[in-house]
Write a protein that holds these residues in place. Structure first.
Motif, PDB file in Angstrom:
ATOM      1  N   GLN A  77       0.825  -1.205   0.000  1.00 40.09           N
ATOM      2  CA  GLN A  77       0.000   0.000   0.000  1.00 40.09           C
ATOM      3  C   GLN A  77       0.860   1.255   0.000  1.00 40.09           C
ATOM      4  OE1 GLN A  77      -2.317  -1.038   3.551  1.00 40.09           O
ATOM      5  NE2 GLN A  77      -4.169  -0.919   2.314  1.00 40.09           N
ATOM      6  N   GLY A  78       1.945   1.197   0.747  1.00 40.65           N
ATOM      7  CA  GLY A  78       2.836   2.345   0.829  1.00 40.65           C
ATOM      8  C   GLY A  78       2.287   3.451   1.726  1.00 40.65           C
ATOM      9  N   ILE A  79       3.052   4.513   1.862  1.00 38.20           N
ATOM     10  CA  ILE A  79       2.649   5.656   2.687  1.00 38.20           C
ATOM     11  C   ILE A  79       1.501   6.388   2.005  1.00 38.20           C
ATOM     12  CG2 ILE A  79       3.404   7.831   3.697  1.00 38.20           C
ATOM     13  CD1 ILE A  79       4.684   5.391   4.969  1.00 38.20           C
ATOM     14  N   TYR A  80       0.464   6.668   2.775  1.00 34.95           N
ATOM     15  CA  TYR A  80      -0.677   7.391   2.218  1.00 34.95           C
ATOM     16  C   TYR A  80      -0.290   8.853   2.001  1.00 34.95           C
ATOM     17  CZ  TYR A  80      -5.598   8.529   1.446  1.00 34.95           C
ATOM     18  OH  TYR A  80      -6.790   8.918   0.886  1.00 34.95           O
ATOM     19  N   PRO A  81      -0.624   9.414   0.857  1.00 36.75           N
ATOM     20  CA  PRO A  81      -0.225  10.799   0.567  1.00 36.75           C
ATOM     21  C   PRO A  81      -0.781  11.780   1.608  1.00 36.75           C
ATOM     22  CG  PRO A  81      -1.004   9.705  -1.424  1.00 36.75           C
ATOM     23  CD  PRO A  81      -1.326   8.792  -0.289  1.00 36.75           C
ATOM     24  N   PHE A  82       0.087  12.615   2.127  1.00 35.86           N
ATOM     25  CA  PHE A  82      -0.340  13.576   3.141  1.00 35.86           C
ATOM     26  C   PHE A  82      -1.410  14.517   2.596  1.00 35.86           C
ATOM     27  CE2 PHE A  82       0.009  17.429   5.749  1.00 35.86           C
ATOM     28  CZ  PHE A  82      -0.065  16.888   7.020  1.00 35.86           C
ATOM     29  N   GLU A  83      -1.296  14.856   1.313  1.00 34.97           N
ATOM     30  CA  GLU A  83      -2.266  15.774   0.710  1.00 34.97           C
ATOM     31  C   GLU A  83      -3.675  15.198   0.742  1.00 34.97           C
ATOM     32  OE1 GLU A  83       1.778  16.490  -0.590  1.00 34.97           O
ATOM     33  OE2 GLU A  83       0.498  14.692  -0.675  1.00 34.97           O
ATOM     34  N   LYS A  84      -3.789  13.893   0.513  1.00 36.91           N
ATOM     35  CA  LYS A  84      -5.107  13.252   0.547  1.00 36.91           C
ATOM     36  C   LYS A  84      -5.614  13.130   1.985  1.00 36.91           C
ATOM     37  CE  LYS A  84      -6.056   9.866  -2.262  1.00 36.91           C
ATOM     38  NZ  LYS A  84      -6.019   8.569  -2.998  1.00 36.91           N
ATOM     39  N   ALA A  85      -4.705  12.859   2.931  1.00 36.27           N
ATOM     40  CA  ALA A  85      -5.091  12.809   4.339  1.00 36.27           C
ATOM     41  C   ALA A  85      -5.590  14.180   4.797  1.00 36.27           C
ATOM     42  CB  ALA A  85      -3.904  12.361   5.186  1.00 36.27           C
ATOM     43  N   PHE A  86      -4.958  15.229   4.316  1.00 39.30           N
ATOM     44  CA  PHE A  86      -5.362  16.597   4.640  1.00 39.30           C
ATOM     45  C   PHE A  86      -6.792  16.862   4.172  1.00 39.30           C
ATOM     46  CE2 PHE A  86      -5.803  21.032   3.299  1.00 39.30           C
ATOM     47  CZ  PHE A  86      -5.456  21.712   4.465  1.00 39.30           C
ATOM     48  N   GLU A  87      -7.097  16.471   2.952  1.00 38.04           N
ATOM     49  CA  GLU A  87      -8.448  16.682   2.412  1.00 38.04           C
ATOM     50  C   GLU A  87      -9.486  15.918   3.226  1.00 38.04           C
ATOM     51  OE1 GLU A  87      -9.368  18.800   0.169  1.00 38.04           O
ATOM     52  OE2 GLU A  87      -7.329  19.448  -0.315  1.00 38.04           O
ATOM     53  N   SER A  88      -9.162  14.697   3.593  1.00 31.29           N
ATOM     54  CA  SER A  88     -10.074  13.882   4.393  1.00 31.29           C
ATOM     55  C   SER A  88     -10.339  14.528   5.742  1.00 31.29           C
ATOM     56  CB  SER A  88      -9.475  12.481   4.580  1.00 31.29           C
ATOM     57  OG  SER A  88     -10.308  11.671   5.383  1.00 31.29           O
ATOM     58  N   PHE A  89      -9.284  15.071   6.353  1.00 28.53           N
ATOM     59  CA  PHE A  89      -9.432  15.724   7.656  1.00 28.53           C
ATOM     60  C   PHE A  89     -10.292  16.980   7.539  1.00 28.53           C
ATOM     61  CE2 PHE A  89      -8.043  18.403  11.204  1.00 28.53           C
ATOM     62  CZ  PHE A  89      -8.068  17.506  12.266  1.00 28.53           C
ATOM     63  N   CYS A  90     -10.023  17.774   6.522  1.00 29.28           N
ATOM     64  CA  CYS A  90     -10.813  18.989   6.327  1.00 29.28           C
ATOM     65  C   CYS A  90     -12.290  18.666   6.102  1.00 29.28           C
ATOM     66  CB  CYS A  90     -10.272  19.783   5.138  1.00 29.28           C
ATOM     67  SG  CYS A  90      -8.666  20.572   5.439  1.00 29.28           S
ATOM     68  N   ASP A  91     -12.555  17.554   5.427  1.00 31.58           N
ATOM     69  CA  ASP A  91     -13.941  17.135   5.170  1.00 31.58           C
ATOM     70  C   ASP A  91     -14.575  16.471   6.391  1.00 31.58           C
ATOM     71  OD1 ASP A  91     -13.751  18.088   2.600  1.00 31.58           O
ATOM     72  OD2 ASP A  91     -13.256  16.144   1.714  1.00 31.58           O
ATOM     73  N   GLY A  92     -13.760  16.169   7.392  1.00 30.01           N
ATOM     74  CA  GLY A  92     -14.288  15.536   8.598  1.00 30.01           C
ATOM     75  C   GLY A  92     -14.476  14.045   8.475  1.00 30.01           C
ATOM     76  N   VAL A  93     -13.974  13.440   7.387  1.00 28.26           N
ATOM     77  CA  VAL A  93     -14.176  12.012   7.160  1.00 28.26           C
ATOM     78  C   VAL A  93     -12.970  11.237   7.679  1.00 28.26           C
ATOM     79  CG1 VAL A  93     -14.676  10.208   5.487  1.00 28.26           C
ATOM     80  CG2 VAL A  93     -15.576  12.521   5.139  1.00 28.26           C
ATOM     81  N   HIS A  94     -13.027  10.880   8.929  1.00 24.54           N
ATOM     82  CA  HIS A  94     -12.001  10.082   9.592  1.00 24.54           C
ATOM     83  C   HIS A  94     -12.634   9.499  10.841  1.00 24.54           C
ATOM     84  CE1 HIS A  94     -11.556  13.656  12.206  1.00 24.54           C
ATOM     85  NE2 HIS A  94     -11.546  14.347  11.077  1.00 24.54           N
ATOM     86  N   PRO A  95     -12.054   8.432  11.420  1.00 23.31           N
ATOM     87  CA  PRO A  95     -12.686   7.806  12.584  1.00 23.31           C
ATOM     88  C   PRO A  95     -12.982   8.811  13.690  1.00 23.31           C
ATOM     89  CG  PRO A  95     -10.917   6.426  11.758  1.00 23.31           C
ATOM     90  CD  PRO A  95     -10.837   7.702  10.982  1.00 23.31           C
ATOM     91  N   PHE A  96     -14.235   8.852  14.112  1.00 20.39           N
ATOM     92  CA  PHE A  96     -14.754   9.729  15.164  1.00 20.39           C
ATOM     93  C   PHE A  96     -14.753  11.198  14.755  1.00 20.39           C
ATOM     94  CE2 PHE A  96     -12.977   5.966  17.302  1.00 20.39           C
ATOM     95  CZ  PHE A  96     -14.121   5.478  17.900  1.00 20.39           C
ATOM     96  N   GLY A  97     -14.560  11.471  13.470  1.00 22.32           N
ATOM     97  CA  GLY A  97     -14.614  12.839  12.998  1.00 22.32           C
ATOM     98  C   GLY A  97     -16.041  13.279  12.701  1.00 22.32           C
ATOM     99  N   PRO A  98     -16.237  14.582  12.497  1.00 19.95           N
ATOM    100  CA  PRO A  98     -15.240  15.625  12.336  1.00 19.95           C
ATOM    101  C   PRO A  98     -14.568  16.040  13.654  1.00 19.95           C
ATOM    102  CG  PRO A  98     -17.343  16.226  11.279  1.00 19.95           C
ATOM    103  CD  PRO A  98     -17.606  15.065  12.172  1.00 19.95           C
ATOM    104  N   PHE A  99     -13.295  16.358  13.569  1.00 14.23           N
ATOM    105  CA  PHE A  99     -12.526  16.797  14.723  1.00 14.23           C
ATOM    106  C   PHE A  99     -13.150  18.022  15.385  1.00 14.23           C
ATOM    107  CE2 PHE A  99      -9.457  19.967  16.151  1.00 14.23           C
ATOM    108  CZ  PHE A  99      -8.775  19.299  17.154  1.00 14.23           C
ATOM    109  N   PHE A 100     -13.569  18.982  14.583  1.00 17.96           N
ATOM    110  CA  PHE A 100     -14.051  20.257  15.115  1.00 17.96           C
ATOM    111  C   PHE A 100     -15.354  20.077  15.887  1.00 17.96           C
ATOM    112  CE2 PHE A 100     -11.704  20.899  11.186  1.00 17.96           C
ATOM    113  CZ  PHE A 100     -10.679  21.718  11.638  1.00 17.96           C
TER     114      PHE A 100
END
Length: 326
Positions: free
Chosen positions: A180-203
């Motif tokens: 799989q390799g390292i997940y691109p930070f840019e894509k992780a950033f977009e996911s975080f901003c969208d709130g789509v992550h376990p127990f998200g949205p963070f805000f």
């Protein structure tokens, strides 16, 4: 045994029906997440969350630690675990008597939806002696009424969203295969901003606890990771007092000793935190304590990323009084 099996079968069928009705997205091309009441969950954690809401009976002397993922959870667990072990204002002076030498912080206080109800949805906690201390990543709105309406105390910790994302990126990359390799930070950033992550949205997660702590400061203590780093003694005293274990007329050396024992620098160098796998997730124990530095995000964010996430943060927390340094 038959009753337990029946409960498990019923829970499994109920979960499938629920999942079929909920919005679904794939996190990092790897994990299925379902949106329930505004937050995103892995299926096993969602099942545990529904069981907790239905069956967990809080006691007035319970302590519930709460946090978003990668926001200071393990440091808070180590601190509260050590505080609650103190008897009559005394602490153990011999390192060999320190349980943190033999157990990773993630396991010293059990997470309800991970360690308690995920492996056993029919778990009975009635025989557990008081005072009980648990942890949860659940948002405040998902907590059972027994926690909200009892006299039990809640300690919530949060962290600057940029460092939270950075820590999350490193953590979830430890479970990816070489293929799989390292997940691109840019894509992780977009996911975080969208709130789509376990127990998200963070805000939304932080804002729920912030508002409740403002209304009920006697019940909910709201901590910031950055404050613990900048004023560890002051924040430790505030935490201990809230938990009913205040440092009163004690030698400062005892406070210094506890802070040293729970320091990320010391914990990261303990053998127990550098070998083996965490049993529930299979993630290396070393992944739970990585850096702990305030501002580590600067090594990964572009200027555009910083400005965008800062704007989202200001917009989400506008008028709430909750702020983070940019």
């Amino acid at each position: 045994m038959e009753n337990a099996k029946a409960l498990l079968n019923h829970s499994s069928h109920s979960l499938k029906r629920l999942l079929d009705q909920l919005p679904k997205q794939c996190f990092w091309d790897d994990l299925d997440l379902h949106q329930w009441e505004g937050f995103w969950y892995r299926p096993a954690h969602l099942e545990a969350a529904t069981v907790i809401r239905s069956h967990f009976e809080a006691r007035d002397d319970d302590v519930i630690l709460a946090s978003h993922i990668k926001a200071g959870t393990n440091w808070l667990k180590a601190l509260c675990f050590s505080i609650m072990l103190r008897k009559n204002g005394a602490g153990n002076d011999e390192e060999e008597q320190d349980p943190l030498v033999n157990i990773i912080p993630f396991l010293c206080i059990k997470t309800l939806e991970v360690h308690v109800y995920e492996p056993n949805p029919s778990r009975n906690l009635l025989g557990m002696p008081s005072p009980r201390v648990f942890h949860t990543h659940l948002p405040y709105s998902a907590l059972p009424d027994s926690i909200k309406n009892s006299k039990c105390k809640i300690v919530y910790i949060t962290r600057n969203p940029k460092d939270t994302l950075t820590s999350m990126w490193h953590f979830f990359n430890t479970r990816r295969t070489p293929e799989q390799g390292i997940y691109p930070f840019e894509k992780a950033f977009e996911s975080f901003c969208d709130g789509v992550h376990p127990f998200g949205p963070f805000f939304d997660h932080g804002l729920e606890y912030w508002k409740q702590s403002s209304n009920m400061p006697h019940k909910i203590l709201f901590l910031k990771y950055e404050d613990l780093k900048s004023d560890p003694k002051g924040e430790l005293k505030r935490l201990a007092s809230f938990l009913g274990k205040p440092f009163v007329d004690e030698d400062e050396n005892i406070i210094d000793k506890l802070l040293w024992r729970c320091s990320l620098e010391r914990l990261k160098n303990l053998e127990v935190n550098n070998i083996g796998l965490e049993p529930t997730s299979g993630i290396p124990n070393s992944a739970f304590l990585r850096c702990g530095v305030v501002g580590d995000w600067k090594n990964y964010f572009t200027t555009e990323m910083k400005e965008r996430l800062d704007q989202i943060t200001l917009m989400k927390f506008e008028g709430s009084g909750l702020e983070f340094e940019t």
